[in-house]
Design a protein around this motif. Structure first.
Motif, PDB file in Angstrom:
ATOM      1  N   ARG A 164      -1.914  -1.124 -12.410  1.00  0.00           N
ATOM      2  CA  ARG A 164      -2.958  -1.548 -11.486  1.00  0.00           C
ATOM      3  C   ARG A 164      -4.323  -1.275 -12.091  1.00  0.00           C
ATOM      4  O   ARG A 164      -4.457  -0.510 -13.047  1.00  0.00           O
ATOM      5  CB  ARG A 164      -2.824  -0.817 -10.143  1.00  0.00           C
ATOM      6  N   GLY A 168      -6.944  -3.811  -7.813  1.00  0.00           N
ATOM      7  CA  GLY A 168      -5.664  -3.991  -7.147  1.00  0.00           C
ATOM      8  C   GLY A 168      -4.502  -3.996  -8.122  1.00  0.00           C
ATOM      9  O   GLY A 168      -4.636  -3.655  -9.305  1.00  0.00           O
ATOM     10  N   LEU A 169      -3.350  -4.420  -7.611  1.00  0.00           N
ATOM     11  CA  LEU A 169      -2.113  -4.418  -8.385  1.00  0.00           C
ATOM     12  C   LEU A 169      -2.131  -5.523  -9.440  1.00  0.00           C
ATOM     13  O   LEU A 169      -2.504  -6.659  -9.151  1.00  0.00           O
ATOM     14  CB  LEU A 169      -0.917  -4.614  -7.443  1.00  0.00           C
ATOM     15  N   THR A 234       0.360  -3.672  -0.741  1.00  0.00           N
ATOM     16  CA  THR A 234       1.737  -3.241  -0.937  1.00  0.00           C
ATOM     17  C   THR A 234       2.207  -2.423   0.266  1.00  0.00           C
ATOM     18  O   THR A 234       1.430  -1.713   0.907  1.00  0.00           O
ATOM     19  CB  THR A 234       1.871  -2.403  -2.210  1.00  0.00           C
ATOM     20  N   TYR A 241       6.399   0.196  -6.097  1.00  0.00           N
ATOM     21  CA  TYR A 241       4.943   0.169  -5.948  1.00  0.00           C
ATOM     22  C   TYR A 241       4.523   1.100  -4.813  1.00  0.00           C
ATOM     23  O   TYR A 241       5.126   1.095  -3.741  1.00  0.00           O
ATOM     24  CB  TYR A 241       4.454  -1.247  -5.643  1.00  0.00           C
ATOM     25  N   VAL A 245      -1.782  -0.634  -1.889  1.00  0.00           N
ATOM     26  CA  VAL A 245      -2.504  -1.115  -3.062  1.00  0.00           C
ATOM     27  C   VAL A 245      -2.874  -2.580  -2.823  1.00  0.00           C
ATOM     28  O   VAL A 245      -1.995  -3.397  -2.500  1.00  0.00           O
ATOM     29  CB  VAL A 245      -1.657  -0.994  -4.341  1.00  0.00           C
ATOM     30  N   VAL A 247      -3.280  -6.411  -3.117  1.00  0.00           N
ATOM     31  CA  VAL A 247      -2.477  -7.358  -3.895  1.00  0.00           C
ATOM     32  C   VAL A 247      -3.170  -8.705  -4.024  1.00  0.00           C
ATOM     33  O   VAL A 247      -3.425  -9.183  -5.129  1.00  0.00           O
ATOM     34  CB  VAL A 247      -1.081  -7.548  -3.260  1.00  0.00           C
ATOM     35  N   ALA A 264      -6.691  -8.557  -8.481  1.00  0.00           N
ATOM     36  CA  ALA A 264      -6.922  -8.001  -9.817  1.00  0.00           C
ATOM     37  C   ALA A 264      -6.657  -9.085 -10.855  1.00  0.00           C
ATOM     38  O   ALA A 264      -5.510  -9.507 -11.041  1.00  0.00           O
ATOM     39  CB  ALA A 264      -6.021  -6.795 -10.076  1.00  0.00           C
ATOM     40  N   ALA A 272      -6.850  -0.712 -17.206  1.00  0.00           N
ATOM     41  CA  ALA A 272      -5.820  -0.587 -16.174  1.00  0.00           C
ATOM     42  C   ALA A 272      -5.120   0.748 -16.357  1.00  0.00           C
ATOM     43  O   ALA A 272      -5.172   1.365 -17.433  1.00  0.00           O
ATOM     44  CB  ALA A 272      -4.822  -1.737 -16.254  1.00  0.00           C
TER      45      ALA A 272
END
Length: 293
Positions: A164, A168-169, A234, A241, A245, A247, A264, A272
């Motif tokens: 991440r 974000g992820l 998430t 995960y 977070v 997404v 992201a 990251a």
């Protein structure tokens, strides 16, 4: 001596006449000069009158010649000033371009530093962080979506670990070398993320579409809970995960679901972090086979 058969008698006479009249003009000029000299010695007042008359006669000619001279000088001076101004303008334009390049470089450095600070702050707040790396490449044109991260098994990275950024992820590790890893992005068709709708908390499934977007489907069939602008985070289901977070963001509604874009973007994210699975018992998913690729 008789002239040759090819001699031109007319031309010879014109030359002789020219020499003769030139000689007469020279003698006349000499006589006039001597007369004026004698006049200036014998009768200065009369000579002054003659000199004034000559000045009156030659003044217009002298003025015209002076105007021509001034005009020519002005043209040369103006041309010189023009070329000097052109050189100065060229120098100013080059200096402006140099300042623009420096400003762009400074802005890029500022943005990269801001991203690095965000990732470092994220790493400090997440106790499960394994490593931090730079994203050095991502596939944006192919149907499969991968990114390369400069952190590998030498840094503790293993297959299956989530990745991440501060936004974000990003995805999960599918291949780990000694110093670099390959990350399967959440926009890839083989990546399925258990998630929930931030507004309301409804559980959903986010699946990559392979074109840079994400297909989001609710678990409750027959009801579409999405709105344009909704955010997906998430849920923590499955144990891979961690929950909450960011997404994706919903951009378009379908009949029984919606299309979203990842929050992201690996193309714009410089750094990251790699994290351990949310639950240690969660088994890492296998790397996609060559047939899937």
């Amino acid at each position: 001596m008789a002239p040759g058969p090819g001699a031109r008698a007319g031309w010879s006479r014109r030359a002789q006449y020219g020499l003769f009249f030139s000689f007469l003009a020279a003698i006349a000029g000499l006589l006039i000069g001597l007369g004026l000299l004698a006049l200036s010695l014998v009768a200065p007042s009369a000579y002054a009158g003659v000199r004034g008359a000559a000045l009156d006669v030659t003044a217009p000619v002298t003025g015209a010649l002076r105007s021509v001279t001034d005009t020519a000088a002005g043209l040369f001076s103006g041309a010189g000033n023009y070329w000097d101004a052109a050189r100065q303008n060229a120098g100013l334009r080059e200096e402006n371009r140099k300042l623009q390049r420096q400003a762009i470089q400074a802005r890029a450095i500022f943005q990269e530093n801001a991203q690095l600070k965000s990732v470092l702050a994220l790493r400090e707040n997440e106790v499960a962080t394994v490593a931090t790396g730079r994203i050095v490449g991502s596939s944006l044109e192919s149907a499969r979506r991968f990114a390369v991260l400069t952190a590998g098994s030498g840094d503790g990275v293993a297959v299956g670990m989530p990745v991440r950024s501060a936004a974000g992820l990003i995805g999960r590790v599918v291949d780990a070398g000694a110093t670099a890893s390959r990350v399967l992005l959440i926009s890839d068709r083989a990546n399925i993320v258990p998630a929930r709708l931030l507004r309301g908390g409804q559980p959903v499934i986010a699946t990559g579409r392979g074109d840079g977007t994400i297909d989001v489907r609710p678990l409750e069939v027959g009801r579409n809970p999405f709105r344009a602008g909704d955010f997906i985070v998430t849920s923590g289901t499955g144990g891979l995960y961690p929950p909450n977070v960011p997404v994706a963001k919903i951009i378009r509604l379908d009949d029984d679901g919606a299309t979203a874009i990842p929050l992201a973007d690996p193309a714009s994210a410089s750094f990251a972090v790699v994290e351990r699975p949310y639950e240690e018992a969660a088994l890492p998913e296998a790397e996609p086979t060559e047939a899937e690729q």
